[in-house]
Motif scaffolding. Structure first.
Motif, short mmCIF file in Angstrom:
data_model
loop_
_atom_site.label_atom_id
_atom_site.label_comp_id
_atom_site.label_asym_id
_atom_site.label_seq_id
_atom_site.Cartn_x
_atom_site.Cartn_y
_atom_site.Cartn_z
N PRO A 89 0.81 -1.22 0.00
CA PRO A 89 0.00 0.00 0.00
C PRO A 89 0.84 1.28 0.00
N ARG A 90 2.09 1.19 0.41
CA ARG A 90 3.02 2.33 0.42
C ARG A 90 4.34 1.88 -0.20
N THR A 91 5.13 2.84 -0.65
CA THR A 91 6.42 2.50 -1.24
C THR A 91 7.40 1.98 -0.20
N TRP A 92 7.17 2.25 1.06
CA TRP A 92 8.10 1.87 2.12
C TRP A 92 7.61 0.68 2.95
N PHE A 93 6.40 0.16 2.67
CA PHE A 93 5.81 -0.90 3.49
C PHE A 93 5.07 -1.89 2.59
N GLY A 94 5.22 -3.19 2.89
CA GLY A 94 4.49 -4.21 2.15
C GLY A 94 4.24 -5.44 2.99
N VAL A 95 3.15 -6.15 2.68
CA VAL A 95 2.80 -7.42 3.32
C VAL A 95 3.04 -8.51 2.29
N ARG A 96 3.68 -9.62 2.70
CA ARG A 96 4.15 -10.63 1.75
C ARG A 96 3.88 -12.05 2.25
N PRO A 97 2.70 -12.62 2.00
CA PRO A 97 2.51 -14.05 2.24
C PRO A 97 3.40 -14.84 1.26
N TYR A 98 3.97 -15.95 1.71
CA TYR A 98 4.92 -16.68 0.87
C TYR A 98 4.73 -18.19 0.97
N ALA A 99 5.21 -18.87 -0.06
CA ALA A 99 5.33 -20.33 -0.09
C ALA A 99 6.68 -20.62 -0.75
N GLY A 100 7.44 -21.52 -0.14
CA GLY A 100 8.77 -21.78 -0.67
C GLY A 100 9.24 -23.20 -0.41
N LEU A 101 10.49 -23.44 -0.78
CA LEU A 101 11.10 -24.76 -0.66
C LEU A 101 12.58 -24.58 -0.35
N ILE A 102 13.06 -25.32 0.65
CA ILE A 102 14.49 -25.37 0.96
C ILE A 102 14.91 -26.83 1.02
N ILE A 103 15.95 -27.15 0.28
CA ILE A 103 16.54 -28.49 0.30
C ILE A 103 18.04 -28.29 0.47
N ALA A 104 18.53 -28.52 1.69
CA ALA A 104 19.94 -28.30 1.98
C ALA A 104 20.41 -29.29 3.02
N SER A 105 21.65 -29.77 2.86
CA SER A 105 22.23 -30.71 3.82
C SER A 105 23.74 -30.65 3.74
N GLY A 106 24.38 -31.18 4.78
CA GLY A 106 25.83 -31.24 4.81
C GLY A 106 26.32 -32.21 5.86
N GLU A 107 27.55 -32.70 5.67
CA GLU A 107 28.19 -33.63 6.60
C GLU A 107 29.59 -33.16 6.88
N SER A 108 30.14 -33.61 7.99
CA SER A 108 31.50 -33.25 8.36
C SER A 108 32.50 -33.96 7.45
N ASP A 109 33.52 -33.22 6.99
CA ASP A 109 34.57 -33.79 6.14
C ASP A 109 35.79 -34.25 6.94
N GLU A 110 35.88 -33.84 8.18
CA GLU A 110 37.05 -34.15 8.99
C GLU A 110 36.95 -35.56 9.56
N ASP A 111 38.03 -36.31 9.46
CA ASP A 111 38.05 -37.71 9.90
C ASP A 111 37.85 -37.87 11.40
N GLU A 112 38.38 -36.93 12.20
CA GLU A 112 38.29 -37.08 13.65
C GLU A 112 36.89 -36.79 14.21
N ILE A 113 36.02 -36.17 13.42
CA ILE A 113 34.67 -35.89 13.91
C ILE A 113 33.63 -36.39 12.91
N GLN A 114 33.69 -37.66 12.59
CA GLN A 114 32.72 -38.28 11.68
C GLN A 114 31.35 -38.37 12.35
N GLY A 115 30.32 -38.45 11.55
CA GLY A 115 28.97 -38.62 12.06
C GLY A 115 28.21 -37.33 12.29
N LEU A 116 28.86 -36.19 12.09
CA LEU A 116 28.16 -34.92 12.25
C LEU A 116 27.46 -34.58 10.94
#
Length: 189
Positions: free
Chosen positions: A63-90
């Motif tokens: 309704p104004r140039t400085w203010f807006g309302v934003r309903p959203y729908a999205g998707l996040i697919i992210a993962s990672g594992e530890s590469d260091e040998d001494e701390i496997q399983g993270l």
């Protein structure tokens, strides 16, 4: 890292090709589409993080140039594992659909309009946080708090560059993205 720069260039270049797209520093109704490099990291002091894909669509009512309302729908697919040998399983994982609403406050400055967003939402999916300090795994619906900072760029603010985060307190992690967005007007008034 050079692949990231290539994607950034492609998105910025394609944004200059479109003639009738606008970011929020205009009033009215828009559909905003964002895509980016997804990330996930724990809230604790662990040295583990993950990367993946992020996409989101928003209905924008400004309704104004400085203010807006934003309903959203999205998707996040992210993962990672530890590469260091001494701390496997993270490991850390966030694979979820995102639903919610945010408000945006904008400094409607020509060519570069900084903005900040926050709100509340829910994530539906699978989450894991396995670190030295945390061992959590949850499936289903979780509350998240979105937070975004960014810039609307160009003479008519045609392109958005932003860093967006979703804090999942129930699994001691946050997910998010470095993303680019384009806004398409719903009505041409």
């Amino acid at each position: 890292m050079s692949r990231l720069y290539f994607y950034l260039f492609v998105i910025l270049f394609s944004g200059t090709v479109f003639n009738r797209i606008y970011a929020q520093p205009n009033t009215g109704e828009f559909i905003n589409a964002s895509v980016g490099l997804g990330i996930v990291a724990p809230n604790d002091e662990s040295e583990i993080d993950g990367s993946g894909f992020y996409a989101q669509a928003e209905y924008v009512w400004a309704p104004r140039t400085w203010f807006g309302v934003r309903p959203y729908a999205g998707l996040i697919i992210a993962s990672g594992e530890s590469d260091e040998d001494e701390i496997q399983g993270l490991s850390i994982k966030s694979n979820a659909a995102l639903l919610g609403a945010k408000i945006r406050l904008v400094a409607p400055i020509p060519y570069v309009a900084p903005f900040i967003e926050s709100g509340v939402g829910m994530s539906i999916g699978s989450f894991e946080t396995h670190t030295e300090y945390t061992n959590l795994k949850k499936d289903g619906v979780l509350l998240h708090i979105p937070f975004t900072v960014g810039l609307a760029l160009g003479r008519r603010h045609k392109v958005e560059v932003k860093f967006t985060y979703y804090y999942h307190d129930a699994v001691d992690q946050f997910s998010g993205a470095a993303a680019f967005g384009l806004s398409f007007p719903i009505n041409n008034d």
